[in-house]
Design a protein around this motif. Sequence first.
Motif, PDB file in Angstrom:
ATOM      1  N   ALA A 111       0.819  -1.214   0.000  1.00 50.27           N
ATOM      2  CA  ALA A 111       0.000   0.000   0.000  1.00 50.27           C
ATOM      3  C   ALA A 111       0.856   1.268   0.000  1.00 50.27           C
ATOM      4  N   ASP A 112       2.043   1.188   0.612  1.00 48.92           N
ATOM      5  CA  ASP A 112       2.873   2.395   0.683  1.00 48.92           C
ATOM      6  C   ASP A 112       3.687   2.624  -0.593  1.00 48.92           C
ATOM      7  N   GLY A 113       3.491   1.759  -1.580  1.00 54.79           N
ATOM      8  CA  GLY A 113       4.134   1.972  -2.874  1.00 54.79           C
ATOM      9  C   GLY A 113       5.629   1.743  -2.895  1.00 54.79           C
TER      10      GLY A 113
ATOM     11  N   LEU B  16      11.765   4.628  -7.027  1.00 58.19           N
ATOM     12  CA  LEU B  16      11.044   5.768  -6.445  1.00 58.19           C
ATOM     13  C   LEU B  16       9.667   5.347  -5.970  1.00 58.19           C
ATOM     14  N   LYS B  17       9.011   4.520  -6.780  1.00 55.44           N
ATOM     15  CA  LYS B  17       7.730   3.993  -6.321  1.00 55.44           C
ATOM     16  C   LYS B  17       7.304   2.780  -7.140  1.00 55.44           C
ATOM     17  N   VAL B  18       6.433   1.996  -6.550  1.00 57.96           N
ATOM     18  CA  VAL B  18       5.902   0.819  -7.230  1.00 57.96           C
ATOM     19  C   VAL B  18       4.386   0.883  -7.137  1.00 57.96           C
ATOM     20  N   VAL B  19       3.728   0.795  -8.283  1.00 55.82           N
ATOM     21  CA  VAL B  19       2.263   0.875  -8.272  1.00 55.82           C
ATOM     22  C   VAL B  19       1.673  -0.329  -9.007  1.00 55.82           C
ATOM     23  N   GLU B  20       0.389  -0.532  -8.800  1.00 59.78           N
ATOM     24  CA  GLU B  20      -0.297  -1.565  -9.560  1.00 59.78           C
ATOM     25  C   GLU B  20      -0.563  -1.047 -10.957  1.00 59.78           C
ATOM     26  N   PRO B  21      -0.531  -1.929 -11.957  1.00 63.71           N
ATOM     27  CA  PRO B  21      -0.844  -1.466 -13.307  1.00 63.71           C
ATOM     28  C   PRO B  21      -2.319  -1.117 -13.405  1.00 63.71           C
TER      29      PRO B  21
END
Lengths: 313, 256
Positions: free
Chosen positions: B29-31, B225-230
């Motif tokens: 959740a925190d990316g 820097l960040k990881v997000v869901e596609p």
Amino acid sequence: MKTLVWVEHDGSVVKDSTLSTVAAAAKLGEVHLLVAGQGVDGVAQAAARIAGVGKVHVADDAVYAHALAENVAPLVVELMGHHDAFVAPSTTTGKNIAPRVAALLDVMQISDILSVEGPDTFTRPIYAGNAIATVQTSDKKLVITVRGTAFEKVAAEGGSGTIEAVTSTGDQGLSSFEGSEIAKNARPELTSAKVIVSGGRALGSAEKFHELIDPLADALGAGVGASRAAVDAGYAPNDYQVGQTGKIVAPEVYVAVGISGAIQHLAGMKDSKTIIAINKDADAPIFQVADLGLVGDLFKVVPELTEKLGAGA
Amino acid sequence: MTKERDRRMKVIVPVKRVLDYNVKPRVKADGTGVDLANVKMSMNPFDEIAVEEAIRLKDKGVTEIVAVSIGEAKSQETLRTALAMGADRAILVVSEEKLEPLAVAKILAKICAEEQPSLVICGKQAIDDDNNQTGQMLAGLLGWGQGTFASKVELTAETATVTREVDGGAETDSFKLPAVVTTDLRLNEPRYASLPNIMKAKSKPMAQKTPADYGVDVAPRIKTLKVVEPGKRSAGVKVADVDELVMKLSAMGIKK
Ligand SMILES: Cc1cc2nc3c(=O)[nH]c(=O)nc-3n(C[C@H](O)[C@H](O)[C@H](O)COP(=O)(O)OP(=O)(O)OC[C@H]3O[C@@H](n4cnc5c(N)ncnc54)[C@H](O)[C@@H]3O)c2cc1C
Ligand SMILES: Nc1ncnc2c1ncn2[C@@H]1O[C@H](COP(=O)(O)O)[C@@H](O)[C@H]1O
């Protein structure tokens, strides 16, 4: 920034993957190209006409004829003396050469970028595309591979690059080409096809695969793909495989026939504009990404669909 | 082949511990990345294929298989699996920090300088970061040939002849030994370790090292820097029959 783009070609024609790679490189700065091969005058001329291209470096020598990484990498390293970024498509050739170049330059490669966010910042898929990472590099020189489906191709014509011959860096004596079996395929190439029909394990045999999938593809003017299960079982050749470890495609229309929709398969096709799934199991995961789903026995449904599409044409 | 030559046919197989391929990755959740707490971890599938290939080459002159893993201490489980499959000994290089392919390749290059293998068999890609770099980097650092994406490997005393899965089909190249090979899915079908072999593996030697032992600079070059869901696709509609499908297709202008 001066970029050096690897031109993917088959000895006579510049491949489409080059055009999306140029699009990515153009976001970083000036675009120079590298054409390596044997007897590649024609390729170099065509490359110079690609929109937005500056210089075209041409290395014409038998040692580059099959793009062996051992011989190509020193050439790229030499040219990187006066370029800031090496940019290659995420094709098997690009994936073979670029990391070797990166190691020789002592930089970390950024694989399979989806976007350029800044001169040192990119997005890329990880975990079979189940996550998208934004990454920033601190390396002075960049080595990048580009996911073709993520960048709008530049025009193949309209540019007026200048052609410059490069001296060969010679044979490193580590590897030699023995032969290849490149499938002759009259159908559109998967990575640039507008429509793709893919078959899965459910087809049951190579005969059935051809008997059912080929005519449907013909009716739609489509390229043909396959799941890994279908390829492993020998229903279709390996270069048909769509997925995390096969080809990444994003056609206008993707038709999945008898494919369950494992995450590794979805990784290769879920950016398709419209997804159509035919599967007898209403709970198959493929339906979770399909725009149009038909629950039914493919052995009945596919011939009917082919016929009705044909009739309407 | 002479006995002397046989003795030098050593194979190194680097194996990585990754999220099991059957587990659906969840973005935190925190990316900051993908959640690896309390999820099943396994050997990278391409590395299982690499171990299997090394074992099969034992009938063809290979005398010793050394499995190497670089990563958290728990990577020893992955090495035990390699030993249970049939590797002879293992080297664990413990680093609680995640190392990039370039750093991994530099450590492996140092190990190769010590061990003098004839062949290194890597997976073509680790299915967590999907980098597809380490084998090629290692070959570059050592000045060796690289038979990438292999679907067939043949060894003689001096060469490895490798059939490679390339975009248009297959290509066969030959490489002077020592060389690096990276495995594709169709190279072989890896075996399961039998219970007796799992027991036996417990007593096989496993050396433990750190990156510092190899004097390699492993400082990261890349910052996440960040990881997000596609972007999510939502399920569309189900059509009742072929006629409705054909109608929808025509409405969308999808027809030859
Ligand atoms: C490291 C790794 C990498 C991988 N890479 C890839 C990759 O790149 N690409 C890829 O595709 N896979 C890949 N896989 C494999 C993947 O996990 C799946 O095993 C594979 O995609 C399954 O193929 P499938 O859908 O054809 O077969 P199955 O999963 O067996 O699905 C067959 C489907 O057909 C349906 N069906 C059966 N009979 C009928 C019928 N008569 N009519 C209609 N429907 C029917 C069934 O309901 C089922 O949904 C990879 C796996 C690993 C471990
Ligand atoms: N930390 C690691 N420890 C051991 N082997 C690794 C490690 N990272 C990568 N490898 C090897 O390199 C291959 C390719 O990984 P990658 O370049 O990360 O996609 C893997 O299949 C492994 O064989």
